[in-house]
Write a protein that holds these residues in place. Structure first.
Motif, PDB file in Angstrom:
ATOM      1  N   ASN A 114      72.440   0.975  73.403  1.00 44.40           N
ATOM      2  CA  ASN A 114      73.162   0.210  72.390  1.00 44.40           C
ATOM      3  C   ASN A 114      73.377   1.044  71.144  1.00 44.40           C
ATOM      4  OD1 ASN A 114      73.350  -2.062  73.988  1.00 44.40           O
ATOM      5  ND2 ASN A 114      71.472  -2.992  73.189  1.00 44.40           N
ATOM      6  N   TYR A 115      72.362   1.811  70.797  1.00 41.08           N
ATOM      7  CA  TYR A 115      72.493   2.717  69.653  1.00 41.08           C
ATOM      8  C   TYR A 115      73.518   3.806  69.954  1.00 41.08           C
ATOM      9  CZ  TYR A 115      71.198   6.127  66.087  1.00 41.08           C
ATOM     10  OH  TYR A 115      71.221   7.019  65.052  1.00 41.08           O
ATOM     11  N   ASP A 116      73.506   4.284  71.175  1.00 42.15           N
ATOM     12  CA  ASP A 116      74.412   5.341  71.604  1.00 42.15           C
ATOM     13  C   ASP A 116      75.875   4.909  71.512  1.00 42.15           C
ATOM     14  OD1 ASP A 116      75.482   7.598  72.772  1.00 42.15           O
ATOM     15  OD2 ASP A 116      75.006   6.980  74.816  1.00 42.15           O
ATOM     16  N   ASP A 117      76.133   3.605  71.659  1.00 40.11           N
ATOM     17  CA  ASP A 117      77.501   3.107  71.712  1.00 40.11           C
ATOM     18  C   ASP A 117      78.141   2.897  70.349  1.00 40.11           C
ATOM     19  OD1 ASP A 117      77.480   3.110  74.451  1.00 40.11           O
ATOM     20  OD2 ASP A 117      76.790   1.038  74.612  1.00 40.11           O
ATOM     21  N   ASN A 118      77.430   3.201  69.275  1.00 44.76           N
ATOM     22  CA  ASN A 118      78.064   3.070  67.966  1.00 44.76           C
ATOM     23  C   ASN A 118      77.900   4.368  67.185  1.00 44.76           C
ATOM     24  OD1 ASN A 118      75.587   2.974  66.287  1.00 44.76           O
ATOM     25  ND2 ASN A 118      75.175   1.123  67.474  1.00 44.76           N
ATOM     26  N   THR A 119      78.470   4.403  66.010  1.00 42.46           N
ATOM     27  CA  THR A 119      78.507   5.650  65.231  1.00 42.46           C
ATOM     28  C   THR A 119      77.473   5.681  64.114  1.00 42.46           C
ATOM     29  OG1 THR A 119      80.215   4.715  63.788  1.00 42.46           O
ATOM     30  CG2 THR A 119      80.957   5.973  65.704  1.00 42.46           C
ATOM     31  N   MET A 120      76.611   4.683  64.035  1.00 42.98           N
ATOM     32  CA  MET A 120      75.626   4.646  62.961  1.00 42.98           C
ATOM     33  C   MET A 120      74.564   5.720  63.178  1.00 42.98           C
ATOM     34  SD  MET A 120      73.431   1.308  64.127  1.00 42.98           S
ATOM     35  CE  MET A 120      72.136   1.546  62.928  1.00 42.98           C
ATOM     36  N   SER A 121      73.843   6.038  62.134  1.00 45.34           N
ATOM     37  CA  SER A 121      72.695   6.925  62.247  1.00 45.34           C
ATOM     38  C   SER A 121      71.515   6.231  61.588  1.00 45.34           C
ATOM     39  CB  SER A 121      72.962   8.279  61.577  1.00 45.34           C
ATOM     40  OG  SER A 121      73.190   8.108  60.195  1.00 45.34           O
ATOM     41  N   THR A 122      70.318   6.621  61.964  1.00 46.49           N
ATOM     42  CA  THR A 122      69.137   5.977  61.411  1.00 46.49           C
ATOM     43  C   THR A 122      68.081   7.024  61.134  1.00 46.49           C
ATOM     44  OG1 THR A 122      67.562   4.160  61.730  1.00 46.49           O
ATOM     45  CG2 THR A 122      68.061   5.519  63.645  1.00 46.49           C
ATOM     46  N   SER A 123      67.194   6.720  60.218  1.00 43.90           N
ATOM     47  CA  SER A 123      66.157   7.675  59.848  1.00 43.90           C
ATOM     48  C   SER A 123      64.787   7.036  59.965  1.00 43.90           C
ATOM     49  CB  SER A 123      66.367   8.166  58.405  1.00 43.90           C
ATOM     50  OG  SER A 123      67.581   8.878  58.292  1.00 43.90           O
ATOM     51  N   TYR A 124      63.788   7.867  60.242  1.00 47.35           N
ATOM     52  CA  TYR A 124      62.410   7.424  60.382  1.00 47.35           C
ATOM     53  C   TYR A 124      61.565   8.103  59.313  1.00 47.35           C
ATOM     54  CZ  TYR A 124      57.624   7.257  62.122  1.00 47.35           C
ATOM     55  OH  TYR A 124      56.265   7.091  62.221  1.00 47.35           O
ATOM     56  N   TYR A 125      60.642   7.346  58.707  1.00 44.03           N
ATOM     57  CA  TYR A 125      59.703   7.897  57.741  1.00 44.03           C
ATOM     58  C   TYR A 125      58.295   7.466  58.138  1.00 44.03           C
ATOM     59  CZ  TYR A 125      63.998   8.372  55.083  1.00 44.03           C
ATOM     60  OH  TYR A 125      65.290   8.692  54.706  1.00 44.03           O
ATOM     61  N   ALA A 126      57.377   8.400  58.145  1.00 46.07           N
ATOM     62  CA  ALA A 126      56.025   8.107  58.595  1.00 46.07           C
ATOM     63  C   ALA A 126      55.294   7.158  57.652  1.00 46.07           C
ATOM     64  CB  ALA A 126      55.232   9.398  58.756  1.00 46.07           C
ATOM     65  N   GLU A 127      55.602   7.223  56.378  1.00 42.56           N
ATOM     66  CA  GLU A 127      54.901   6.385  55.410  1.00 42.56           C
ATOM     67  C   GLU A 127      55.721   6.276  54.142  1.00 42.56           C
ATOM     68  OE1 GLU A 127      51.571   8.477  53.347  1.00 42.56           O
ATOM     69  OE2 GLU A 127      51.842   9.923  54.957  1.00 42.56           O
ATOM     70  N   LYS A 128      55.429   5.250  53.368  1.00 41.96           N
ATOM     71  CA  LYS A 128      56.121   5.083  52.089  1.00 41.96           C
ATOM     72  C   LYS A 128      55.471   5.999  51.050  1.00 41.96           C
ATOM     73  CE  LYS A 128      57.619   0.322  52.829  1.00 41.96           C
ATOM     74  NZ  LYS A 128      59.042   0.683  52.888  1.00 41.96           N
ATOM     75  N   ILE A 129      56.308   6.758  50.365  1.00 40.80           N
ATOM     76  CA  ILE A 129      55.809   7.730  49.399  1.00 40.80           C
ATOM     77  C   ILE A 129      56.564   7.545  48.088  1.00 40.80           C
ATOM     78  CG2 ILE A 129      55.458  10.188  48.922  1.00 40.80           C
ATOM     79  CD1 ILE A 129      55.660  10.631  51.948  1.00 40.80           C
ATOM     80  N   GLN A 130      55.894   7.784  46.992  1.00 38.69           N
ATOM     81  CA  GLN A 130      56.544   7.666  45.703  1.00 38.69           C
ATOM     82  C   GLN A 130      57.726   8.625  45.613  1.00 38.69           C
ATOM     83  OE1 GLN A 130      55.817   5.415  43.323  1.00 38.69           O
ATOM     84  NE2 GLN A 130      54.302   4.580  44.749  1.00 38.69           N
ATOM     85  N   GLU A 131      58.842   8.129  45.117  1.00 34.57           N
ATOM     86  CA  GLU A 131      60.079   8.900  45.070  1.00 34.57           C
ATOM     87  C   GLU A 131      59.908  10.240  44.368  1.00 34.57           C
ATOM     88  OE1 GLU A 131      64.022   9.446  46.083  1.00 34.57           O
ATOM     89  OE2 GLU A 131      62.874   7.628  46.497  1.00 34.57           O
ATOM     90  N   GLU A 132      59.140  10.269  43.280  1.00 38.43           N
ATOM     91  CA  GLU A 132      59.004  11.512  42.513  1.00 38.43           C
ATOM     92  C   GLU A 132      58.180  12.565  43.239  1.00 38.43           C
ATOM     93  OE1 GLU A 132      56.013   8.471  40.810  1.00 38.43           O
ATOM     94  OE2 GLU A 132      58.092   8.517  41.533  1.00 38.43           O
ATOM     95  N   ASP A 133      57.514  12.179  44.319  1.00 36.91           N
ATOM     96  CA  ASP A 133      56.666  13.117  45.061  1.00 36.91           C
ATOM     97  C   ASP A 133      57.332  13.629  46.331  1.00 36.91           C
ATOM     98  OD1 ASP A 133      54.650  12.790  43.191  1.00 36.91           O
ATOM     99  OD2 ASP A 133      53.769  11.094  44.277  1.00 36.91           O
ATOM    100  N   THR A 134      58.631  13.398  46.490  1.00 36.44           N
ATOM    101  CA  THR A 134      59.301  13.772  47.731  1.00 36.44           C
ATOM    102  C   THR A 134      60.430  14.768  47.495  1.00 36.44           C
ATOM    103  OG1 THR A 134      60.853  11.916  47.601  1.00 36.44           O
ATOM    104  CG2 THR A 134      58.771  11.538  48.762  1.00 36.44           C
ATOM    105  N   TYR A 135      60.845  15.391  48.597  1.00 37.91           N
ATOM    106  CA  TYR A 135      61.860  16.440  48.533  1.00 37.91           C
ATOM    107  C   TYR A 135      62.905  16.195  49.610  1.00 37.91           C
ATOM    108  CZ  TYR A 135      57.895  18.197  45.963  1.00 37.91           C
ATOM    109  OH  TYR A 135      56.855  18.299  45.080  1.00 37.91           O
ATOM    110  N   GLN A 136      63.929  17.056  49.660  1.00 33.26           N
ATOM    111  CA  GLN A 136      64.969  16.859  50.658  1.00 33.26           C
ATOM    112  C   GLN A 136      65.351  18.165  51.333  1.00 33.26           C
ATOM    113  OE1 GLN A 136      68.098  15.160  48.144  1.00 33.26           O
ATOM    114  NE2 GLN A 136      69.250  17.079  48.311  1.00 33.26           N
ATOM    115  N   LEU A 137      66.031  18.023  52.463  1.00 38.35           N
ATOM    116  CA  LEU A 137      66.425  19.178  53.264  1.00 38.35           C
ATOM    117  C   LEU A 137      67.664  18.809  54.068  1.00 38.35           C
ATOM    118  CD1 LEU A 137      65.474  22.067  54.425  1.00 38.35           C
ATOM    119  CD2 LEU A 137      64.613  20.710  56.355  1.00 38.35           C
ATOM    120  N   SER A 138      68.663  19.684  54.074  1.00 38.61           N
ATOM    121  CA  SER A 138      69.875  19.449  54.859  1.00 38.61           C
ATOM    122  C   SER A 138      69.843  20.289  56.129  1.00 38.61           C
ATOM    123  CB  SER A 138      71.116  19.798  54.034  1.00 38.61           C
ATOM    124  OG  SER A 138      71.266  18.909  52.945  1.00 38.61           O
TER     125      SER A 138
END
Length: 260
Positions: A114-138
């Motif tokens: 069902n996921y394969d049949d649409n164009t959406m994407s989803t993300s998984y996070y192991a735990e909730k973390i304070q925004e100021e303590d996180t980073y990003q990567l492309s």
């Protein structure tokens, strides 16, 4: 040891059913257990014990899924001395008991399709973390010519063997680029695998021949934050570690988080 690592990995795979121990493998290649374990982790990014137990689980999983053998027979043939030890190790690495895993293949497959049949994407996070303590990567995924991907899973892991949940992860459908956010401080391995278009439910659970790729080094945060990483997918090699993470179940858990 670097020159013989492929030989060592292939030897362990060949003797996985013989209840071979790390000490015996080390002795076969004329190393002490301590030196062997240290150098093994240094060159592979995962421990020899973790690798050995993972290839045992992979063999048993293929036996009871693809060959329709009993879970008990599959566990003993994979070198486990007791069904209890097998079940505990299996659940630790896949998130389900062997019987739950076998029984949920059909339902998790339909969710994934069902996921394969649409164009959406989803993300998984192991735990909730304070925004100021996180980073990003492309991350940009590069596919071989003429390859048709169904779903490509990409994640940051604590080791370079994907037998545990990622710190952050995504399932890409009709996309080749993704920016991870909410990455906590630490050192992680960027791993990816892609499942081609298929009508077989088992294709999403037995991942030994799916395309895979990784960053060429461990990534450190915040040092590598905001970087652009290219991952080139390739055919699996005989010495590659198994991909044990239950990707459809991870996708299901992500949907539950988004739709409580």
């Amino acid at each position: 040891m670097k020159e013989t690592m492929t030989t060592i990995l292939m030897y362990m795979k060949k003797h996985v059913s013989d209840e071979v121990t790390i000490k015996e493998v080390a002795a076969h290649f004329s190393y002490s257990k301590y030196h062997f374990s240290r150098e093994f982790k240094k060159f592979t990014g995962f421990s020899a014990a973790d690798y050995l137990s993972s290839i045992k689980i992979e063999q048993a999983k293929q036996d009871f899924l693809k060959k329709q053998r009993s879970i008990t027979d599959s566990s003993f043939d994979a070198g486990f001395s007791s069904l209890g030890t097998f079940s505990t190790t299996f659940a630790k690495k896949t998130g389900l008991s062997p019987r739950e895993y076998k029984n949920q293949v059909e339902s998790l497959y339909h969710l994934t399709k069902n996921y394969d049949d649409n164009t959406m994407s989803t993300s998984y996070y192991a735990e909730k973390i304070q925004e100021e303590d996180t980073y990003q990567l492309s991350v940009t995924i590069h596919y071989p010519k003429s390859y048709q991907s169904s779903i490509t899973f990409v994640g940051l892991f604590n080791s370079s063997i994907s037998n545990h949940k990622p710190i952050v992860g995504t399932a890409l459908r009709k996309k080749i680029r993704h920016t991870f956010t909410h990455i906590p401080k630490g050192e992680y391995y960027l791993l990816a695998c892609s499942i081609e278009k298929t009508l077989s439910p088992l294709r999403y659970f037995v991942l030994d021949d799916c395309l895979r790729g990784k960053a060429d080094r461990p990534l450190q945060f915040p040092k590598d934050s905001t970087k652009e990483i290219d991952v080139y997918l390739r055919e699996p090699l005989p010495q590659d570690p198994p991909i044990l993470i239950n990707l459809p179940k991870l996708l299901s858990e992500t949907f539950k988080l988004r739709n409580p």
